[in-house]
Design a protein around this motif. Structure first.
Motif, short mmCIF file in Angstrom:
data_model
loop_
_atom_site.label_atom_id
_atom_site.label_comp_id
_atom_site.label_asym_id
_atom_site.label_seq_id
_atom_site.Cartn_x
_atom_site.Cartn_y
_atom_site.Cartn_z
N GLY A 55 6.50 7.45 3.61
CA GLY A 55 5.32 6.78 4.14
C GLY A 55 4.04 7.57 3.95
O GLY A 55 3.42 8.02 4.92
N PRO A 56 3.59 7.77 2.69
CA PRO A 56 2.39 8.57 2.45
C PRO A 56 1.09 7.90 2.90
O PRO A 56 0.06 8.56 3.00
N GLY A 57 1.13 6.57 3.17
CA GLY A 57 -0.11 5.88 3.56
C GLY A 57 -1.12 5.90 2.44
O GLY A 57 -0.84 5.47 1.32
N ILE A 58 -2.32 6.46 2.70
CA ILE A 58 -3.34 6.55 1.64
C ILE A 58 -3.28 7.91 0.93
O ILE A 58 -4.12 8.19 0.07
N GLY A 59 -2.32 8.75 1.32
CA GLY A 59 -2.14 10.02 0.61
C GLY A 59 -2.72 11.24 1.31
O GLY A 59 -2.82 12.31 0.71
N THR A 60 -3.08 11.10 2.59
CA THR A 60 -3.72 12.21 3.31
C THR A 60 -2.85 13.46 3.33
O THR A 60 -3.27 14.55 2.92
N MET A 61 -1.61 13.29 3.81
CA MET A 61 -0.71 14.45 3.89
C MET A 61 -0.18 14.80 2.50
O MET A 61 0.10 15.97 2.21
N THR A 62 -0.07 13.81 1.64
CA THR A 62 0.45 14.05 0.28
C THR A 62 -0.41 15.08 -0.45
O THR A 62 0.11 15.92 -1.18
N PRO A 83 -2.32 1.04 -5.31
CA PRO A 83 -3.57 1.33 -6.04
C PRO A 83 -4.43 2.40 -5.37
O PRO A 83 -5.09 3.20 -6.04
N ILE A 84 -4.40 2.44 -4.02
CA ILE A 84 -5.16 3.48 -3.30
C ILE A 84 -4.58 4.86 -3.62
O ILE A 84 -5.31 5.81 -3.93
N LEU A 85 -3.24 4.97 -3.57
CA LEU A 85 -2.58 6.24 -3.86
C LEU A 85 -2.85 6.71 -5.30
O LEU A 85 -2.98 7.89 -5.56
#
Length: 285
Positions: A55-62, A83-85
């Motif tokens: 669950g990376p979401g928009i990639g904050t923690m990624t 597409p956001i990621l």
């Protein structure tokens, strides 16, 4: 690119893509760099590590994981986030994003391909409604695990760490503690997320045991006993086991096993340690 842990940057990206938060996916994005630093520190990630993010979401923690680890694979269920990621992770060449439901993904195959079958580290900001199935799924499947570091609802973290005789102690405590050593690394208030959840959160690290801390002849029976004893929490263990649809022991068999395990017949499940449950399971085999 400016880090997404900056709240303005998160809002800008969400608005740019017209992203709508999906309640069904329990989406709450982290916007606090201090919390992200704590997660990375708690997970003990090094440049040697392959990390699976759920669950990376928009990639904050990624973004933070990509800078700390050798390689990251992130599994995201919401195709609207892909597409956001692609934009937010464009600067990182060591990240792979998979658009799948993690509960239906062959994680053992990913560990084999990306890490040669060696134990992997899992990091996640989990949707609260699906925390337990994901964590237990990771433990029960044959995914080689070093540790799981997750953001969960605060009371769920407390339940995972709880000991016998406390109000938080239950089937989840015992199941987690059979597989791993839990450690609460940080408490996280609601204002660290967009949108703000209604409850507090906590970061918990579960360090996988190489071998369970107790030996038991029938693991499946052990977990059936644990579930049955907490399904009717207020009842004695004897009544809980006798009334369980999962078990088919007679009252006499249960009484004999309690005696063999050195337990009084009026004991409640919440008073038993993992070791005592294992002893009872062995007495019933």
């Amino acid at each position: 690119m400016q880090k997404l842990s900056n709240p303005q940057k998160t809002i800008e990206i969400i608005q740019k893509y017209g992203f709508d938060f999906q309640k069904k996916f329990g989406q709450n994005f982290l916007i606090d760099p201090h919390v992200l630093d704590k997660i990375i520190a708690a997970s003990g990630i090094t440049k040697e590590d392959f990390v699976l993010e759920i669950g990376p979401g928009i990639g904050t923690m990624t973004q933070y994981l990509a800078e700390a680890a050798r390689e990251v694979t992130a599994v995201e269920i919401d195709r609207n986030l892909i597409p956001i990621l692609e934009e937010t992770l464009a600067g990182y060449d060591n990240v792979t994003v998979i658009n799948q439901d993690v509960l239906k993904t062959d994680l053992a195959a990913i560990a084999q391909e990306k890490n040669g079958g060696k134990p992997i580290k899992v990091v996640a900001n989990l949707p609260y409604y699906i925390t337990t199935p994901i964590i237990m799924g990771l433990f029960e499947s044959h995914v080689p695990l070093d540790s799981i570091t997750v953001m969960v609802q605060k009371e769920v973290a407390q339940r995972m760490q709880a000991g016998p005789g406390t109000k938080d102690y239950g089937a989840l405590s015992l199941a987690v503690q059979y597989y791993a050593e839990p450690y609460i690394a940080a408490n996280v208030p609601p204002n660290c997320f967009i949108p703000r959840p209604n409850v507090g959160s906590a970061v918990i690290r579960l360090t996988r045991y190489q071998n369970p801390p107790v030996a038991v002849r029938d693991e499946k029976l052990l977990f059936s006993l644990i579930r049955a004893s907490f399904n009717q929490r207020r009842k004695t263990l004897l009544n809980g086991l006798k009334n369980s649809s999962e078990l088919s022991f007679t009252k006499e068999e249960i009484l004999e096993a309690l005696q063999k395990a050195g337990l009084p017949e009026n004991v409640r499940g919440e008073a038993l340690t993992l070791e005592q449950f294992a002893g009872l399971a062995d007495a019933l085999v």
